[in-house]
Scaffold this motif. Structure first.
Motif, PDB file in Angstrom:
ATOM      1  N   ALA A   1       0.824  -1.203   0.000  1.00 40.98           N
ATOM      2  CA  ALA A   1       0.000   0.000   0.000  1.00 40.98           C
ATOM      3  C   ALA A   1       0.865   1.264   0.000  1.00 40.98           C
ATOM      4  O   ALA A   1       0.593   2.218  -0.729  1.00 40.98           O
ATOM      5  CB  ALA A   1      -0.925   0.000   1.214  1.00 40.98           C
ATOM      6  N   ALA A   2       1.928   1.252   0.816  1.00 44.43           N
ATOM      7  CA  ALA A   2       2.797   2.425   0.895  1.00 44.43           C
ATOM      8  C   ALA A   2       3.537   2.649  -0.421  1.00 44.43           C
ATOM      9  O   ALA A   2       3.667   3.778  -0.894  1.00 44.43           O
ATOM     10  CB  ALA A   2       3.790   2.261   2.041  1.00 44.43           C
ATOM     11  N   GLY A   3       4.015   1.556  -1.024  1.00 43.32           N
ATOM     12  CA  GLY A   3       4.722   1.682  -2.299  1.00 43.32           C
ATOM     13  C   GLY A   3       3.818   2.229  -3.384  1.00 43.32           C
ATOM     14  O   GLY A   3       4.225   3.088  -4.178  1.00 43.32           O
ATOM     15  N   SER A   4       2.576   1.725  -3.434  1.00 42.40           N
ATOM     16  CA  SER A   4       1.632   2.201  -4.435  1.00 42.40           C
ATOM     17  C   SER A   4       1.293   3.674  -4.234  1.00 42.40           C
ATOM     18  O   SER A   4       1.238   4.456  -5.186  1.00 42.40           O
ATOM     19  CB  SER A   4       0.350   1.363  -4.377  1.00 42.40           C
ATOM     20  OG  SER A   4      -0.606   1.842  -5.287  1.00 42.40           O
ATOM     21  N   ALA A   5       1.088   4.065  -2.964  1.00 44.67           N
ATOM     22  CA  ALA A   5       0.748   5.452  -2.669  1.00 44.67           C
ATOM     23  C   ALA A   5       1.895   6.396  -3.024  1.00 44.67           C
ATOM     24  O   ALA A   5       1.690   7.456  -3.638  1.00 44.67           O
ATOM     25  CB  ALA A   5       0.385   5.601  -1.192  1.00 44.67           C
ATOM     26  N   LEU A   6       3.115   6.025  -2.661  1.00 43.66           N
ATOM     27  CA  LEU A   6       4.264   6.876  -2.978  1.00 43.66           C
ATOM     28  C   LEU A   6       4.499   6.962  -4.478  1.00 43.66           C
ATOM     29  O   LEU A   6       4.902   8.006  -4.994  1.00 43.66           O
ATOM     30  CB  LEU A   6       5.511   6.353  -2.262  1.00 43.66           C
ATOM     31  CG  LEU A   6       5.529   6.549  -0.739  1.00 43.66           C
ATOM     32  CD1 LEU A   6       6.754   5.872  -0.129  1.00 43.66           C
ATOM     33  CD2 LEU A   6       5.533   8.032  -0.390  1.00 43.66           C
ATOM     34  N   SER A   7       4.242   5.859  -5.187  1.00 51.34           N
ATOM     35  CA  SER A   7       4.377   5.875  -6.638  1.00 51.34           C
ATOM     36  C   SER A   7       3.370   6.833  -7.265  1.00 51.34           C
ATOM     37  O   SER A   7       3.693   7.581  -8.203  1.00 51.34           O
ATOM     38  CB  SER A   7       4.185   4.467  -7.199  1.00 51.34           C
ATOM     39  OG  SER A   7       4.264   4.469  -8.605  1.00 51.34           O
ATOM     40  N   ASP A   8       2.130   6.821  -6.745  1.00 52.03           N
ATOM     41  CA  ASP A   8       1.110   7.744  -7.250  1.00 52.03           C
ATOM     42  C   ASP A   8       1.513   9.192  -6.987  1.00 52.03           C
ATOM     43  O   ASP A   8       1.342  10.062  -7.850  1.00 52.03           O
ATOM     44  CB  ASP A   8      -0.235   7.459  -6.586  1.00 52.03           C
ATOM     45  CG  ASP A   8      -0.866   6.162  -7.072  1.00 52.03           C
ATOM     46  OD1 ASP A   8      -0.414   5.649  -8.112  1.00 52.03           O
ATOM     47  OD2 ASP A   8      -1.793   5.674  -6.399  1.00 52.03           O
TER      48      ASP A   8
END
Length: 297
Positions: free
Chosen positions: A72-79
């Motif tokens: 979840a954190a990786g996806s959010a930071l990527s966004d």
């Protein structure tokens, strides 16, 4: 549980550690110490009330809960990173102007004058496309075009920039043997793909029925100038583009008439959409520069 701003440093440290599966490598990426990364992760684990890593002698391994949070954190930071890049690109695009023109004009007339534009508008970046074909001004296409033509193009607003004229030029050795237009008729002539050419010039010189001794022909006028400078023949040059060869002494103007061209240079842009302010800066500079040069003549 509400995500507060003070959680963000811990989440960033955790996300990096999860990707690397190593606190030391995460610390190097974040410009922190390994102990600082470990502190952030432990602080996050305490707030959540669960372990996110299994720690052992060779490093760390995500727990099942840690994997869920890492995804979840990786996806959010990527966004967020994607949005930041888009914002930066949008800001950069606001300061870019795409211009299409002929290579001959860009190389010999525009480039020697661009330092003045850059000094006045240091934040503006020009993207100059040089091509012979007329570019379409569709959405996503160029902002501006500098065209050599009649001054009327469907769907385009056109402002006159400057006139031009045709003159015969040759390298110094060839020029030394020329005293009149009739002498030029005896020499090898370099051709190009312009609408006006040698036949027009000889008629303006009062010489009719001249048998043209055409040598090499070039689609780009700068190549024709270079061929003449290398002694391959006499070229019929547009006044506006021959300056660099005159300045270097590699070409000289030959005797004979200065023949005004039927076409002139214009700055054009689509009539159907507003001209962006940054593009307007270039249009105003170009018109001011050309007008100033006409007044100094």
């Amino acid at each position: 549980m509400t995500l507060r701003a003070d959680w963000l440093p811990a989440l960033a440290a955790f996300e990096a550690a999860a990707r690397h599966q190593n606190f030391a490598h995460a610390a190097e990426e974040l410009h922190l110490t390994a102990s600082a990364v470990s502190h952030h992760v432990r602080k996050l684990e305490e707030r959540l009330g669960m372990p996110l890593f299994q720690r052992h002698a060779r490093g760390v391994i995500l727990t099942a809960e840690g994997r869920r949070l890492a995804d979840a954190a990786g996806s959010a930071l990527s966004d967020v990173e994607g949005t930041l890049q888009a914002l930066r690109k949008g800001r950069d695009d606001d300061q870019r102007v795409r211009i299409t023109t002929l290579h001959s004009l860009a190389h010999t007339w525009l480039l020697p004058r661009l330092q003045d534009f850059t000094t006045r508008h240091p934040g503006v970046r020009l993207m100059i496309d040089t091509e012979v074909t007329l570019t379409r001004f569709d959405d996503g296409g160029p902002d501006l075009g500098i065209r050599h033509g009649p001054g009327h193009w469907p769907g385009l607003t056109a402002h006159h920039v400057m006139d031009d004229a045709l003159i015969p030029v040759a390298d110094p050795a060839t020029a030394a043997g020329v005293s009149c237009a009739a002498d030029i008729a005896k020499l090898t002539l370099i051709g190009d793909h312009a609408r006006q050419g040698w036949a027009d010039w000889f008629r303006a010189a009062g010489l009719h029925g001249v048998q043209l001794n055409l040598g090499h022909s070039f689609s780009d006028s700068t190549d024709a100038m270079e061929a003449a400078a290398r002694g391959l023949g006499v070229a019929l040059s547009r006044e506006k583009i021959v300056g660099p060869w005159f300045d270097s002494g590699r070409l000289r103007q030959l005797p004979g008439p200065v023949l005004p061209t039927r076409w002139r240079y214009h700055i054009v842009y689509p009539s159907h959409r507003p001209l962006r302010p940054v593009a307007r800066l270039f249009v105003d500079w170009l018109l001011e520069t050309s007008a100033g040069e006409r007044q100094r003549r």
